[in-house]
Design an enzyme around this catalytic site. Structure first.
Site, short mmCIF file in Angstrom:
data_model
loop_
_atom_site.label_atom_id
_atom_site.label_comp_id
_atom_site.label_asym_id
_atom_site.label_seq_id
_atom_site.Cartn_x
_atom_site.Cartn_y
_atom_site.Cartn_z
N GLY A 92 1.03 -1.27 0.19
CA GLY A 92 0.01 0.04 0.03
C GLY A 92 0.76 1.27 -0.17
N GLN B 151 3.00 10.15 1.24
CA GLN B 151 4.23 9.28 1.22
C GLN B 151 5.06 9.54 -0.20
OE1 GLN B 151 2.43 5.12 2.28
NE2 GLN B 151 4.41 5.01 3.04
N CYS C 170 6.80 -0.19 6.90
CA CYS C 170 6.21 1.06 6.20
C CYS C 170 7.28 1.35 5.45
CB CYS C 170 6.08 2.30 7.15
SG CYS C 170 5.46 3.55 6.65
N LEU C 171 6.87 1.64 3.89
CA LEU C 171 7.97 2.05 3.01
C LEU C 171 8.72 3.37 3.19
CD1 LEU C 171 5.87 1.30 -0.06
CD2 LEU C 171 7.76 -0.10 0.64
N HIS D 106 -3.16 1.47 8.68
CA HIS D 106 -1.97 2.05 8.33
C HIS D 106 -2.04 3.20 7.24
CE1 HIS D 106 2.48 1.45 8.15
NE2 HIS D 106 2.34 2.26 7.06
N GLU D 107 -2.84 2.96 6.34
CA GLU D 107 -2.69 4.29 5.26
C GLU D 107 -3.65 5.19 5.82
OE1 GLU D 107 -0.71 3.75 2.96
OE2 GLU D 107 -0.41 1.59 3.26
N HIS E 236 -1.32 7.59 7.75
CA HIS E 236 -0.58 8.41 6.87
C HIS E 236 -1.43 9.73 6.49
CE1 HIS E 236 3.24 6.27 6.32
NE2 HIS E 236 2.65 5.18 5.82
ZN ZN Z 1 3.33 3.37 5.90
#
Ligand code: ZN
Length: 167
Positions: free
Chosen positions: A46, A51, A90-91, A132-133, A136
């Site tokens: 995702g 991000q 997390c990226l 999680h998203e 963000h």
């Molecule tokens: Zn993340």
């Protein structure tokens, strides 16, 4: 399609609350396409617009379930139930994973890229991804869900990384 650079821990854009989307138009569709490409390149399950430095309430995801990439616009979570422990990454915090407990099931509503209302009952991995998203979009990183010991060791690892980059 092109690919964005993913913003990482320390970038102030990750701590800001993203603005609601008022128009679903061609440029938003292109943004979603490029975010999907960026997510696949990473690779990740995702990716939320902040991000890639875009302050809009939108995220893309693909749970590798054969259904292909999906985009959610102005998503909200209205209900959550249960507890589920999962090793979350997390990226934007690359290379670190943390065992985090969050609700097991959520009810998410929002819009797709055609402007249709979407209502999803999600559990386990899908529910975790949605939470999680959504975080963000509100300027929250998974680090804020850690207990004290986890947070201390995470910050030590992240600080070491910043120092290594500087030297
Ligand atoms: Zn993340």
């Amino acid at each position: 399609m092109s690919s964005y650079t993913i913003r990482t821990f320390g970038d102030p854009v990750l701590k800001q609350r993203a603005a609601p989307i008022t128009d679903i138009d061609g440029s938003l569709v292109r943004l979603a396409d490029d975010m999907v490409q960026t997510m696949y390149d990473a690779p990740g399950l995702g990716l939320a617009a902040p991000q890639v430095g875009i302050q809009k309430r939108l995220f893309v995801y693909d749970l590798n379930d054969g259904k292909g990439p999906k985009t959610l616009v102005n998503p909200t979570i209205s209900e959550h139930r249960g507890e589920w422990e999962y090793e979350e990454g997390c990226l934007s915090v690359p290379g670190l994973h943390f065992l985090i407990v969050r609700p097991k099931e959520v009810h998410l509503t929002g819009y797709d890229l055609d402007g249709n209302e979407v209502s999803i009952e999600a559990d386990e991995l899908e529910a975790r991804l949605f939470q999680h998203e959504l975080d963000h979009l509100d300027g929250t990183l998974l680090l804020e869900h850690l207990d004290d010991a986890q947070r201390k060791s995470a910050l030590r690892a992240l600080r070491g990384r910043v120092l290594n980059q500087a030297t």
